[in-house]
Design a protein around this motif. Structure first.
Motif, short mmCIF file in Angstrom:
data_model
loop_
_atom_site.label_atom_id
_atom_site.label_comp_id
_atom_site.label_asym_id
_atom_site.label_seq_id
_atom_site.Cartn_x
_atom_site.Cartn_y
_atom_site.Cartn_z
N PHE A 29 0.84 -1.20 0.00
CA PHE A 29 0.00 0.00 0.00
C PHE A 29 0.87 1.25 0.00
O PHE A 29 0.59 2.22 -0.73
CB PHE A 29 -0.94 0.00 1.21
CG PHE A 29 -2.24 -0.70 0.98
CD1 PHE A 29 -3.38 0.00 0.62
CD2 PHE A 29 -2.34 -2.07 1.13
CE1 PHE A 29 -4.59 -0.64 0.41
CE2 PHE A 29 -3.54 -2.73 0.92
CZ PHE A 29 -4.68 -2.00 0.56
N ASP A 30 1.93 1.26 0.82
CA ASP A 30 2.81 2.43 0.88
C ASP A 30 3.53 2.65 -0.44
O ASP A 30 3.64 3.79 -0.93
CB ASP A 30 3.83 2.25 2.01
CG ASP A 30 3.22 2.40 3.39
OD1 ASP A 30 2.05 2.82 3.48
OD2 ASP A 30 3.91 2.07 4.38
N GLU A 31 4.05 1.58 -1.01
CA GLU A 31 4.78 1.69 -2.28
C GLU A 31 3.89 2.24 -3.39
O GLU A 31 4.34 3.02 -4.24
CB GLU A 31 5.33 0.32 -2.68
CG GLU A 31 6.16 0.32 -3.95
CD GLU A 31 6.68 -1.06 -4.30
OE1 GLU A 31 7.11 -1.24 -5.45
OE2 GLU A 31 6.64 -1.95 -3.42
N ALA A 32 2.61 1.84 -3.37
CA ALA A 32 1.68 2.29 -4.40
C ALA A 32 1.07 3.66 -4.09
O ALA A 32 0.39 4.24 -4.94
CB ALA A 32 0.56 1.27 -4.57
N GLY A 33 1.31 4.15 -2.87
CA GLY A 33 0.73 5.43 -2.48
C GLY A 33 -0.78 5.35 -2.28
O GLY A 33 -1.48 6.37 -2.41
N LEU A 34 -1.27 4.17 -1.93
CA LEU A 34 -2.71 3.98 -1.73
C LEU A 34 -3.07 4.16 -0.26
O LEU A 34 -2.42 3.58 0.63
CB LEU A 34 -3.14 2.58 -2.16
CG LEU A 34 -3.21 2.27 -3.65
CD1 LEU A 34 -3.61 0.82 -3.87
CD2 LEU A 34 -4.18 3.20 -4.35
N PRO A 35 -4.11 4.94 0.04
CA PRO A 35 -4.56 5.04 1.43
C PRO A 35 -5.27 3.76 1.85
O PRO A 35 -5.88 3.06 1.03
CB PRO A 35 -5.54 6.22 1.40
CG PRO A 35 -6.07 6.24 0.00
CD PRO A 35 -4.91 5.78 -0.87
N VAL A 36 -5.18 3.44 3.12
CA VAL A 36 -5.87 2.28 3.65
C VAL A 36 -7.37 2.57 3.65
O VAL A 36 -7.79 3.62 4.16
CB VAL A 36 -5.39 1.95 5.07
CG1 VAL A 36 -6.16 0.75 5.64
CG2 VAL A 36 -3.91 1.67 5.07
N PRO A 37 -8.20 1.71 3.06
CA PRO A 37 -9.64 2.01 2.96
C PRO A 37 -10.32 2.02 4.32
O PRO A 37 -10.16 1.08 5.10
CB PRO A 37 -10.18 0.90 2.06
CG PRO A 37 -9.18 -0.21 2.18
CD PRO A 37 -7.85 0.44 2.39
N ARG A 38 -11.08 3.07 4.58
CA ARG A 38 -11.83 3.18 5.83
C ARG A 38 -13.31 2.87 5.65
O ARG A 38 -14.00 2.57 6.62
CB ARG A 38 -11.68 4.60 6.40
CG ARG A 38 -10.23 4.99 6.69
CD ARG A 38 -9.61 4.07 7.71
NE ARG A 38 -8.21 4.41 7.99
CZ ARG A 38 -7.40 3.68 8.73
NH1 ARG A 38 -7.85 2.54 9.27
NH2 ARG A 38 -6.16 4.05 8.94
N THR A 39 -13.80 2.95 4.42
CA THR A 39 -15.19 2.62 4.11
C THR A 39 -15.21 1.58 3.00
O THR A 39 -14.20 1.38 2.30
CB THR A 39 -15.98 3.86 3.66
OG1 THR A 39 -15.46 4.31 2.39
CG2 THR A 39 -15.87 4.98 4.69
N TRP A 40 -16.36 0.95 2.80
CA TRP A 40 -16.45 -0.04 1.73
C TRP A 40 -16.38 0.62 0.36
O TRP A 40 -15.92 0.00 -0.62
CB TRP A 40 -17.72 -0.86 1.88
CG TRP A 40 -17.66 -1.80 3.05
CD1 TRP A 40 -18.43 -1.81 4.17
CD2 TRP A 40 -16.73 -2.89 3.21
NE1 TRP A 40 -18.05 -2.82 5.02
CE2 TRP A 40 -17.02 -3.49 4.46
CE3 TRP A 40 -15.69 -3.41 2.43
CZ2 TRP A 40 -16.30 -4.59 4.95
CZ3 TRP A 40 -14.98 -4.50 2.92
CH2 TRP A 40 -15.27 -5.07 4.15
#
Length: 441
Positions: A162-173
């Motif tokens: 997730f960090d490498e891709a720059g993606l935020p961790v999903p908090r909602t569906w």
């Protein structure tokens, strides 16, 4: 979140004999016994269980004192294993002193009439348990079992990816679907997670979060709502992700699944608290890659499901209930228990002081990010009210069978749920229970 139902116990015990027959089929003989000889004058307590490590707990208890001696017989897990054996033993008036129940199976055993009301025996412990654990053993406002552990669900994810891709961790569906699309776009062979269509207990946990219990009680009548609004919304959501090929749909725990997690073809796992140990044992070389967060939510509704959890009850016909309770109080509340458990698993006790003990014993270098026990504590606090029905265990198999045609396109999850609802109602009526479907008189 407390549960105040005011239910009549008649609704649980009505037609109990026919309920017991419906889950029978196993031998009256338990598995191998693992105890040593009782000290002179000690009261012997018979325990049947399939809990991993129970032999170690029993050995530690027996070694620590001489007044009560526990004799363990190991059962196979499952509806046709331990539950059938215990139910048959209750019917034959040959039950052990202590019965193993999971929260989802408590009503099924309670319906046999084989459990002792232990409300007064453990009243002093009430404030020591998490709300979800305490309510799980008190379906009608009285206490029928002693909680041991809890299994709130969480999202385990490859933080490095997730960090490498720059993606935020999903908090909602909604954010979860966005992340699923981004992951497949980055790597066509990768998926955010797998949705195990063969696991009815998993789907029940996901539906639990949506807030529509599959069962409730109105007076002496069971109300069944497996195809309720929240469950259908959950089913439609995952059907969309499966149809769009954004998630896998195979089983978890297989060698292929382990390899996919390790190699980055699966970036996450929706699992329970016991998944902490699963990851550490299955993918030991992934140390420092994984993190955990609470389940994504439906908008601002901070709810969370549960998958599993263990408790133990005392047989109604036990001749030594006080001695049985001596062991169960020790098993649930003594700090030695999580210390023993930490040697072969990652315990998440229902008794909060013991949870703090387990927290201090947990390995600190496998997961990164937020402390695991902080996340699981938060997940446990978000569990809404839920009622398990007298056919919950069997319905897990019904769900898995009904979902079997989803991957081939023969059916969809929402379509399959209509059949599950019908099967749940028919099965309960066949047992002589008073049943109606929600929204119908």
């Amino acid at each position: 979140m407390g549960l105040d139902t005011g239910w009549s116990r008649r609704a649980f015990l009505r037609a109990s004999a026919r309920t017991a027959v419906a889950v029978s089929g196993g031998s009256l003989l338990a598995g191998c016994a693992t105890s040593t000889s009782a000290p002179p004058g000690a009261t012997t307590v018979r325990l049947w269980s399939w809990l991993t490590g129970m032999d170690r707990y029993v050995a530690a208890f027996n070694a620590a004192q001489r007044e009560v001696h526990v004799e363990l017989s190991v059962l196979a897990a499952g509806l046709s294993g331990g539950y059938a054996q215990q139910t048959n033993a209750i019917r034959a008036h040959n039950a052990p002193d202590i019965l193993h129940v999971e929260y989802q199976g408590l009503i099924q055993i309670l319906a046999t009439g084989g459990l002792r009301d232990i409300t007064e025996d453990v009243a002093d412990l009430a404030d020591g348990y998490s709300s979800a654990a305490w309510q799980a053993v008190r379906p009608d406002g009285r206490t029928w079992a002693v909680p041991m552990d809890m299994a709130p669900m969480a999202f385990y994810y490859r933080k490095d990816l997730f960090d490498e891709a720059g993606l935020p961790v999903p908090r909602t569906w909604e954010e979860f679907r966005d992340a699923a699309e981004a992951i497949r776009a980055l790597d066509p062979a990768a998926r955010i997670t797998t949705f195990p269509l063969n696991d009815g207990s998993f789907f029940a946990g996901m539906s639990w979060q949506a807030g529509d219990p599959w069962w409730s009680i109105d007076g002496d009548t069971w109300v069944v709502d497996v195809a309720g609004e929240g469950t259908l919304r959950t089913g439609a959501y995952w059907q969309d992700l499966i149809t769009a090929d954004l998630v896998g749909s195979g089983a978890t725990g297989t060698q292929d699944w382990i390899a996919a997690m390790h190699e980055g073809r699966l970036w996450g796992l929706l699992g329970a608290s016991w998944s902490v140990g699963t990851l550490q044992k299955s993918i030991p070389d992934d140390r420092g890659r994984w993190a955990v967060t609470t389940m994504p939510t439906w908008g601002d509704d901070l709810a969370n499901g549960i998958q599993g959890g263990t408790a133990f009850g005392v047989s109604r016909e036990s001749a030594v209930p006080e001695a049985a309770m001596t062991f169960l109080r020790w098993l649930s509340t003594d700090p030695e228990v999580p210390r023993i458990g930490s040697e072969f698993t990652s315990p998440f006790p229902a008794y909060l002081p013991n949870r703090e003990v387990a927290r201090g014993l947990a390995p600190g270098d496998y997961f990164v990010g937020d402390p695991v026990y902080d996340v699981l504590d938060e997940a446990d606090s978000r569990v809404p009210d839920w009622t398990w029905g007298p056919n919950a265990l069997g319905l897990f198999s019904t769900v898995a069978d009904a979902f079997g045609g989803v991957t081939t396109g023969r059916t969809t999850i929402p379509e399959a749920l209509a059949g599950v609802q019908a099967a749940a109602v028919a099965g309960m009526r066949d047992r002589g229970l008073s049943v109606r479907e929600r929204g119908r008189s």
